[in-house]
Design an enzyme around this catalytic site. Structure first.
Site, mmCIF file in Angstrom:
data_model
loop_
_atom_site.group_PDB
_atom_site.id
_atom_site.type_symbol
_atom_site.label_atom_id
_atom_site.label_comp_id
_atom_site.label_asym_id
_atom_site.label_seq_id
_atom_site.Cartn_x
_atom_site.Cartn_y
_atom_site.Cartn_z
ATOM 1 N N ASP A 156 0.829 -1.197 0.000
ATOM 2 C CA ASP A 156 0.000 0.000 0.000
ATOM 3 C C ASP A 156 0.868 1.254 0.000
ATOM 4 O O ASP A 156 1.906 1.318 0.672
ATOM 5 C CB ASP A 156 -0.884 -0.004 1.257
ATOM 6 C CG ASP A 156 -1.797 1.187 1.331
ATOM 7 O OD1 ASP A 156 -2.744 1.250 0.540
ATOM 8 O OD2 ASP A 156 -1.543 2.068 2.182
ATOM 9 N N GLU A 197 13.495 -15.740 -1.574
ATOM 10 C CA GLU A 197 13.700 -16.936 -0.745
ATOM 11 C C GLU A 197 12.480 -17.847 -0.790
ATOM 12 O O GLU A 197 12.603 -19.072 -0.746
ATOM 13 C CB GLU A 197 13.946 -16.537 0.707
ATOM 14 C CG GLU A 197 15.294 -15.950 1.027
ATOM 15 C CD GLU A 197 15.396 -15.640 2.511
ATOM 16 O OE1 GLU A 197 14.914 -16.478 3.325
ATOM 17 O OE2 GLU A 197 15.909 -14.562 2.868
#
Length: 530
Positions: free
Chosen positions: A207, A249
């Site tokens: 956001d 990851e």
């Protein structure tokens, strides 16, 4: 018509995904208390799978006082009790994945709730003040704000505490801005990302992604000064590089809410070691006009091309006027400044255009976001003044109708209480009279409904492939393109009169019927087999 390519679980699913935005509070109410919840979403997973979407993006579902619809987060590791529990969220993520649907959560890094433990300690005078932007005021007695910055919701971006200090909030006073120059702020957000990736989410929507970093001295705003004191500062890119390492990851993806007029600056956020995608606000706010739409499409593709990022296409979200209403007005663009009560609207015209726009957006290269209820052709609702909750309305002293009109709870079953949203309590926002006419059960049984159009379009959309867009010769006011040599053609008629279709072997899908001469009527789109 051909079958869609089963690519939902491929590693680069997000490059061509159809992503459905879920505003949980208004989606489905399983416990009947008037507020949508995660159990309601779980119950509707078969509906979402039938729609054919690849992922669900959830607006914030975290613990929150709900002063700004959940974008005032008090605890990122706790689900708000109105929506359920963390266990409910984990079940939803797992069950959606079993249906081939990914989950994207919303992170709000610019600010937290004033009920967040950090800010409560800061108000009490603790060292946590360093995690925010506290300053003494100006004027002889510190009675003036520290600078002239204005809130995105209207009014000063500063609030004074009883001890005389002021704190910064680019949004509502209940949403104090974090100090991203402090390492603890960075560490906390990296930990939150890992927390949700560990629970199986596939991506994160960021956001207000361009607002985090502030000029250290918090200077007054000067029009045209570069760099801006709090928008699109260069320090942001180091933050997002560290985030990208975490996403890599886990095989996760990011989509940023980045409102920037400068295409070159915008593209920097999409470099290979930063965000994967960013929302396309130029297309969302574009008027229903052939030249303006073509320019928005061309410029979007051009600004993404240098960094190899896919474009995103969106017609509506939880902040903007719903598409069928916007396209039915004299001004078919979107600007927060022009929202007003009582704007005349031709819903039949707006719906016809929204159907055409659905086929246009779903044929473009990249990913597409569908806001809940768009597939039901829901209009913007005018909320009674005594039921409005959006702070944008109150901060504008009642002039702005706010954003609640696009957040009205969905109609699921026409003859059920509250149109099937929930069984017992009145919804948290009132449903307008006649709302049940848009119910999903009615539309599922109607082959000509907006829901049926979306289902069929999403089903056959993979036929367009992943090639670049090539514009085709077309009459004035008509947009026509294909994505691959010999592939399907998308034609949209925005001219005043019906248009002849280009040469084709079959009509795959159209947003409305052709005229008796086989021409494409005004405000209608078609997908054609070459």
């Amino acid at each position: 018509m051909g079958e869609p390519t089963p690519a939902r679980n491929s590693q680069d699913w997000w490059r061509t995904a159809v992503i459905y935005q879920v505003y949980v509070r208004s989606f489905a109410d399983a416990d009947g208390d008037g507020t949508g919840d995660l159990a309601g979403v779980r119950a509707k997973l078969p509906y979402l799978a039938d729609l054919g979407v690849d992922a669900l993006w959830f607006n914030p579902w975290y613990l929150s006082p709900m002063k700004d619809g959940g974008y005032d987060v008090a605890d990122y590791r706790t689900i708000d009790p109105a929506f359920g529990t963390l266990a409910d969220a984990e079940k939803l993520i797992a069950e959606a994945r079993e249906s081939g649907i990914h989950t994207i959560v919303d992170i709000v890094p610019n600010h937290v709730s004033d009920q967040h433990p950090w800010f409560r300690a800061a108000r009490a005078g603790g060292p946590e003040r360093d995690l925010f932007h506290f300053r003494p005021g100006r004027g002889p007695h510190g009675e003036l704000p520290p600078n002239d910055w204005q809130s995105q919701f209207g009014g000063p971006a500063w609030t004074r505490l009883d001890d005389g200090d002021w704190y910064l909030h680019l949004f509502a006073p209940e949403q104090p801005d974090l100090n991203w120059a402090h390492p603890a702020v960075r560490q906390e957000h990296e930990d939150v990302l890992r927390f949700w990736f560990e629970r199986g989410v596939a991506g994160v929507r960021i956001d207000s992604a361009a607002l985090l970093a502030k000029a250290p001295d918090l200077p007054d705003f000067v029009e045209g000064r570069d760099p801006h004191p709090y928008v699109d500062r260069d320090e942001l890119h180091d933050i997002y590089r560290s985030w990208r390492a975490i996403a890599d990851e886990y095989g996760g993806v990011f989509v940023g809410e980045v409102w920037l007029p400068d295409s070159e600056r915008f593209a920097r956020y999409l470099r290979p070691d930063e965000l994967h995608t960013a929302f396309n606000f130029a297309f969302l706010s574009c008027p229903w006009h052939p030249d303006r739409l073509r320019t928005a499409i061309d410029e979007t593709l051009a600004e993404h091309a240098p960094v190899g990022a896919p474009a995103t296409w969106v017609l509506c979200n939880h902040d903007v006027t719903r598409t069928v209403t916007r396209y039915g007005r004299a001004d078919t663009g979107f600007d927060f400044a022009t929202k007003a009560f009582g704007t005349p609207t031709d819903l039949a015209l707006g719906t016809r255009r929204a159907r055409a726009a659905a086929l246009l957006s779903l044929a473009l290269p990249g990913s597409v976001y569908v806001y809940q209820g768009e597939e039901l052709a829901l209009p913007e609702a005018e909320i009674p003044l005594d039921r409005i909750q959006d702070p944008m309305h109150f901060r504008s002293h009642g002039l702005d109708p706010g954003r609640d009109g696009c957040r009205v709870p969905l109609p699921w079953v026409a003859d059920a209480p509250y149109a099937g949203f929930g069984a017992f309590a009145e919804p948290w926002l009132p449903q307008p009279a006649g709302w049940s006419a848009y119910a999903a059960d009615l539309q599922a049984a109607d082959p000509d409904s907006m829901l049926s159009l979306y289902r069929e379009a999403i089903r056959i959309r993979p036929m367009f492939g992943d090639g670049p867009l090539t514009w085709l010769p077309a009459p004035e006011g008509v947009l026509a393109f294909r994505r691959a040599e010999g592939g399907p053609i998308c034609v949209v008629n925005l001219a005043e009169t019906p248009a002849d279709l280009p040469a084709h072997s079959a009509l795959l899908l159209s947003s409305g019927p052709l005229d008796p001469q086989g021409r494409l009527p005004r405000d209608t789109a078609a997908w054609l087999r070459s």
